[in-house]
Each structure stands twice: as structure tokens, then as C-alpha cells.
Scaffold this active site. Structure first.
Site, PDB file in Angstrom:
ATOM      1  N   GLU A 137      -1.220  -9.142   2.841  1.00  0.00           N
ATOM      2  CA  GLU A 137      -1.790  -9.860   4.854  1.00  0.00           C
ATOM      3  C   GLU A 137      -2.693 -10.092   5.214  1.00  0.00           C
ATOM      4  OE1 GLU A 137      -0.894  -6.800   4.105  1.00  0.00           O
ATOM      5  OE2 GLU A 137      -1.629  -5.016   5.776  1.00  0.00           O
ATOM      6  N   CYS A 171       0.907  -1.092   0.103  1.00  0.00           N
ATOM      7  CA  CYS A 171      -0.048   0.015   0.059  1.00  0.00           C
ATOM      8  C   CYS A 171       0.738   0.656   0.171  1.00  0.00           C
ATOM      9  CB  CYS A 171      -0.876   0.090   1.310  1.00  0.00           C
ATOM     10  SG  CYS A 171      -2.732   0.752   0.416  1.00  0.00           S
ATOM     11  N   HIS A 228      -3.792  -5.463   0.600  1.00  0.00           N
ATOM     12  CA  HIS A 228      -3.154  -5.460   1.414  1.00  0.00           C
ATOM     13  C   HIS A 228      -3.327  -6.627   1.592  1.00  0.00           C
ATOM     14  CE1 HIS A 228      -2.776  -2.250   4.142  1.00  0.00           C
ATOM     15  NE2 HIS A 228      -3.841  -1.326   2.962  1.00  0.00           N
TER      16      HIS A 228
HETATM   17  N1  GLN Z   1      -2.057   6.732   2.123  1.00  0.00           N
HETATM   18  C1  GLN Z   1      -2.304   5.642   1.556  1.00  0.00           C
HETATM   19  C2  GLN Z   1      -2.940   6.488   0.564  1.00  0.00           C
HETATM   20  O1  GLN Z   1      -5.056   6.351   1.405  1.00  0.00           O
HETATM   21  C3  GLN Z   1      -1.785   4.533   1.951  1.00  0.00           C
HETATM   22  C4  GLN Z   1      -2.627   3.558   2.260  1.00  0.00           C
HETATM   23  C5  GLN Z   1      -2.435   2.464   3.400  1.00  0.00           C
HETATM   24  O2  GLN Z   1      -1.362   2.004   3.365  1.00  0.00           O
HETATM   25  N2  GLN Z   1      -2.803   1.530   4.029  1.00  0.00           N
HETATM   26  O3  GLN Z   1      -3.787   5.875  -0.521  1.00  0.00           O
END
Ligand code: GLN
Length: 546
Positions: A522, A382, A520
């Protein structure tokens, strides 16, 4: 069979591992062929944990249906392989919100709205909700917080009523407490447990089973004493001592017949004890995997729970690669160009963690540059993926001011940009791009190979063709305006969400393992089905050591 309800409460202190016990009970009943679900009720006022800083409650776990939940739901899924939903995580805030919304609509026809019965009724409705949508043999409900907390009272009252309404064969309470060891006296002390049970009884709830957390073995004498003081059968006083891994808890609970006692108390046939074969194989393999592979966790939250699912996914993948993954937290706030080599020294690979906001991002970018130029396996998740993209834009494409519009809204080179659908959103809670979306993998990419390799082994449940479904939690995305430029310079976009044409995965095929995912992975690694990307990443880390 009619649905049965198991309530898990905790006393004496927090952090006793109610989530692990709930997940273990779920696992054991599931192994006996029952269909189960596990849900968590949290007494705090936030409508969901999505708006909480990870320092408060650790990681925010995201369900496939796009709800931001407590990290215990991660344990439920990792232990049992079930998919939880938005109905499996409820807070006081959410309860009040729906009651107040109903009141505003006029649904209560002029009645005075009170904690009892309106709030407690709404809690009861939510406890029963999962089983109205789908059949479950058992619904396990974990009540967050500790007995005696002001805010858990309505939940306890709701459980009391439900137990009365459903009857003792349909509803049962498992109470977790702590038995401290006083070194000076050389004794284990049961008084806190007695007090906690008295408090519970004061709320009208008699525990059926007690699980005592302890750092030392409890003697029969102690168990008998607790049983007598608390009106609980001696055989239903279970000990939960510290174990080398949370994954040993189900086996430990089974050894003490916890599942059989539950069935017996609910008037059900007990039957033969399940072997838990694949689970035991995992534990065995885990125990034998002693050779260490060091992996750096580059993030800004110096708190284990903040990256819970990532650490668990690495541990699963380590076991199935016959290695012990040793993670090292590397605070990205303190990574500089001067010290990066030293900070990452000895790491077979690094994970660049998810996150929000400015703090610590330059360190993540420096780490991404270092591992890219030194060909060290790197997994960006992310925000981590976004930092890999920014680093590439700055140092390969030559856009020195490249950034995400999250960090610098005026940058002329916004290689990571706010998603169109997010532009007019002002409310913070539950408004990100959340939950599982499709992603088409580019054939022949490292990522595609990792997924298809897994599909042929123990991951047969994953899609064998080129579409995967992974969970998201973000507002910003790869800016497609730069796509061609990235690709012609060696960073490939190898996973695309077809509906939004959104870049979900980037990789540099010329490097050993340099992959970033907007989603994600994970959140979907479980004990019996480790995640293919984590499997492949750990494998690359091991190869890097050679
Ligand atoms: N801050 C980034 C976004 O909103 C990544 C979010 C995250 O890592 N969950 O796109």
C-alpha cells in the site's frame, strides 16, 4: 535554476488538508516540468512517528529508504510519484536530538545552547538539506500544527529567517486557514482568518498566498475583504472548498491559477498551463466508475486514518478496474466463530490489516479461516499475512497452538517467529526491519502473474523481471522450519527475499485469490501507477461478484 522554497503553514484549526495542498502544489509545479520535493516538519517531540499509536496520528508511512514518517508523505508520493526519504520528515524531537548529540560531543565549544540560534539553525539546515544532496527546482515544506501552538514557534522563526536570507524570489509562504459558515447568521466568517494572519505577521511572516478552506463558495466580496485585511493580492486569495475527492484538489487549484501565482510571485516565467491529461483521465474514470464493489477491512483501529494507504490503494485499483470500491471497517476484536458469516456478509473480498500486539488477532484468524474455506478473495498485509499463516497452521496442519512468538513467546509451534537480527534489540524507535528490500517471485504464481500483467500496461516503471522491491515494517517473519509442510499442504511461499531467505509472500493457488504479503504494497500505490497486487485483488473481488 536555483532552488526555490515554498513554506506551507496553517491557521485556525488543524486538519485543513495542508498535506493535500502541499501535494497539489507539488503536482502542479511538476506538471510544468520542475523537479520538486515535498517535506514535512512536525512540531511534536517524538523523534519519528514510528513509536506513535495510530490513534494519535493515523498510519505510520514508511519511505523506501526505511524511515517511519507522517502519513502526509503518503499523499506526497501518491500525488507526485516522487520517492521521499528520511530527509523529508523531521520532528522537533529529531531536531533536538541532533543538537543535544552535538552538544554532548562538545561540538559547540562551551557555548550556551539555545532555541535561537541553535534549534532554529538546525531547523534551517534540515529545510535546506534535501537540495544539498540532489538538485530540486522547488522544495515544498509543510509545517505541521497550527499557528499559535507553542511548539511551532521555532519552526516559524526558522522560516522567517530563511525568507529574509533567501529573498522573496526564492522563498514564499502559503498560509491555509478556515472560513467557517455560521448557519444561524447565514454568513461566512473571515475573522478567524484575519486573526490567524495577524499572528503570523506577529512572527514576522507575511503570507504571499492564502488558501481558504470552506464548505461554501466564497464571494468576490469576501475574497477582497480578506485580501485587504491581510495584505495579500486578491488573486492570491484562493478558495479550497470541499470536493468529492482529494484528487480533485490539484485541478481546482490550477483553475484558480495557484501555480501560476506562485511562479509570478517568484519572478519566474509562467508559460502555458499544463493539461494534466493522465490526471484528468483518472478523475474522469473515477467519476464514471459508479458500480460498487464492497470490500471488508478487517482490523482493530476503528479510525479511517489508521489504514490510509490501504484505503487509497483500494480506491486507485477500483478506479482502474472501473468500479467504486466501498470499504467497510470490520473490527476484528468483535469477530467470533458464531458471527463471522454475518460480519463478512456481502463482502466481495477482505483485507486483513497490519498491526501489532494481541488485541483483535483471534478475530483476524477467524476471518482468514472463513474466507479460506469459503473461497472469498483475501489480501493479508504484514500482520494480516502472519494471521493467514497461523490460521493455516492451526486448521490445516493441525497445530492447534500455532502462533506468532510476538503473541505467545512460548508456543511450541511458532510458525511466525522473531527475526534473528531482532532478538537482541531493546530500543523501540526505528529498529524494525524497515524500508524496501528485494523479493524474488516464483514463476507461474498468481502473484508473479499480477506483477507481470501490470508491467505491460500503465505500470511499465515496475520491474519486468522477477524481482520486486517493496517496503517493510516488521520484527517477525515466517518460520522457514515449517516451509515444506505448508507447501505440501497447499500454501505456497511465492516471494522470497534472497539475502535473508525470508518468506515475503504466501498464496493458496487453489483458491480464487488468497495472498498474504509480509511487506506493505500500500505504500507504493500512486494515482498514476496503481499497485499491481491491489489491481489484481480488486479484479478478483469483481469476478467473485459474478
Ligand atoms: N507485528 C508484526 C511484526 O512486527 C507485523 C507488523 C505489521 O503489521 N506492520 O512482524
Amino acid at each position: 535554476m536555483e532552488t526555490r522554497y515554498i513554506f506551507i503553514t496553517g491557521g485556525v484549526t488543524s486538519s485543513l488538508g495542508k498535506g493535500i495542498i502541499s501535494a497539489s502544489i507539488g503536482k502542479l509545479l511538476q506538471a510544468r516540468g520542475y523537479k520538486i520535493t515535498i517535506q514535512k516538519f512536525d512540531p511534536y517531540i517524538n523523534v519519528d512517528p514510528g513509536t506513535l499509536n495510530p490513534y494519535e496520528h493515523g498510519e505510520c508511512y514508511v519511505t523506501a529508504d526505511g524511515f517511519e514518517t507522517d502519513l502526509d508523505l503518503g499523499h506526497y508520493e501518491r500525488f507526485t510519484g516522487i520517492q521521499t526519504t528520511r530527509d523529508n520528515s523531521v520532528t522537533t524531537g529529531r531536531i533536538y536530538l541532533s543538537v543535544i548529540e552535538r552538544e554532548r560531543r562538545g561540538d559547540y565549544l562551551g557555548k550556551t545552547i539555545q532555541v535561537v540560534p541553535h534549534i532554529t539553525d538546525e531547523i534551517k539546515r534540515r529545510i535546506l538539506l534535501n537540495a544539498t544532496k540532489e538538485h530540486f527546482d522547488f522544495v515544498i515544506t509543510e509545517i505541521g500544527g497550527t499557528i499559535g501552538d507553542i511548539e511551532s514557534q521555532p519552526f516559524l522563526e526558522a522560516i522567517r529567517q530563511l525568507r529574509w536570507e533567501l529573498g522573496s524570489s526564492k522563498a514564499l509562504n502559503v498560509h491555509l486557514t478556515y472560513v467557517p459558515y455560521l448557519a444561524a447568521a447565514g454568513e461566512l466568517k473571515t475573522k478567524p482568518t484575519q486573526t490567524s494572519v495577524k499572528q503570523l505577521q506577529g512572527q514576522g511572516i507575511q503570507p504571499d498566498i492564502l488558501v481558504l478552506r470552506t464548505e461554501h463558495d466564497l464571494s468576490d466580496e469576501i475574497r477582497t475583504k480578506v485580501a485587504h485585511f491581510c495584505n495579500v493580492d486578491v488573486e492570491a486569495v484562493i478558495q479550497s472548498q470541499d470536493l468529492p475527492s482529494i484528487y480533485e484538489v490539484p485541478v481546482n487549484m490550477q483553475r484558480q491559477n495557484l501555480d501560476a501565482i506562485i511562479l509570478k510571485k517568484m519572478g519566474m516565467e509562467v508559460g502555458p498551463t499544463p493539461e494534466l491529461g493522465p490526471w484528468r483521465n483518472f478523475l474522469e474514470r473515477r467519476k464514471n466508475a459508479t458500480e460498487i464493489v464492497n470490500i471488508g477491512i478487517v482490523g482493530k483501529y476503528d479510525l479511517q486514518d489508521a489504514y490510509k494507504s490501504i484505503l487509497e490503494s483500494l480506491a486507485h485499483a477500483g478506479t482502474y478496474n472501473d468500479r467504486k470500491v466501498k470499504t467497510h471497517f470490520i473490527n476484528s476484536e468483535f469477530i467470533t466463530r458464531e458471527n463471522v458469516a454475518e460480519q463478512l456478509a456481502g463482502m466481495a473480498g477482505i483485507v486483513i490489516c497490519p498491526g501489532f500486539g494481541q488485541r483483535g488477532i483471534e478475530g483476524k484468524i477467524i476471518a482468514a479461516e472463513y474466507t479460506r474455506t469459503h473461497d472469498i478473495p483475501t489480501f493479508g498485509i504484514c500482520l494480516g499475512m502472519q494471521m493467514m499463516v497461523i490460521e493455516f497452521a492451526r486448521n490445516v496442519l493441525g497445530y492447534k497452538d500455532a502462533n506468532s512468538s510476538e503473541m505467545d513467546p512460548t508456543t511450541p509451534h511458532n510458525v511466525i517467529d522473531i527475526m534473528e537480527e531482532q532478538k537482541n534489540i531493546t530500543q523501540m524507535g526505528g529498529t524494525m526491519r524497515l524500508g524496501a528490500y528485494d523479493c524474488e517471485l516464483v514463476k507461474g504464481s498468481k502473484t508473479e502473474k499480477a506483477y507481470s500483467a501490470a508491467a505491460t500496461s500503465q505500470l511499465s516503471s515496475l520491474s519486468s523481471h522477477l524481482v520486486i522491491h517493496e517496503r517493510h515494517r516488521h520484527r517477525y517473519e515466517f518460520n522457514n522450519r515449517y516451509k515444506d509442510e505448508f507447501q505440501s499442504h497447499g500454501m505456497q511461499c511465492v516471494g522470497i527475499n534472497p539475502a535473508a531467505n525470508l518468506v515475503e509472500i504466501v498464496e493458496i493457488p487453489n483458491l480464487r485469490w488468497y495472498i498474504g504479503t509480509q511487506f506493505h504494497p500500500e505504500y507504493s500505490s500512486t494515482v498514476l501507477h496503481p499497485h499491481p497486487l491491489f489491481m489484481d485483488f480488486v479484479k478478483a473481488c469483481i469476478e467473485n461478484l459474478k
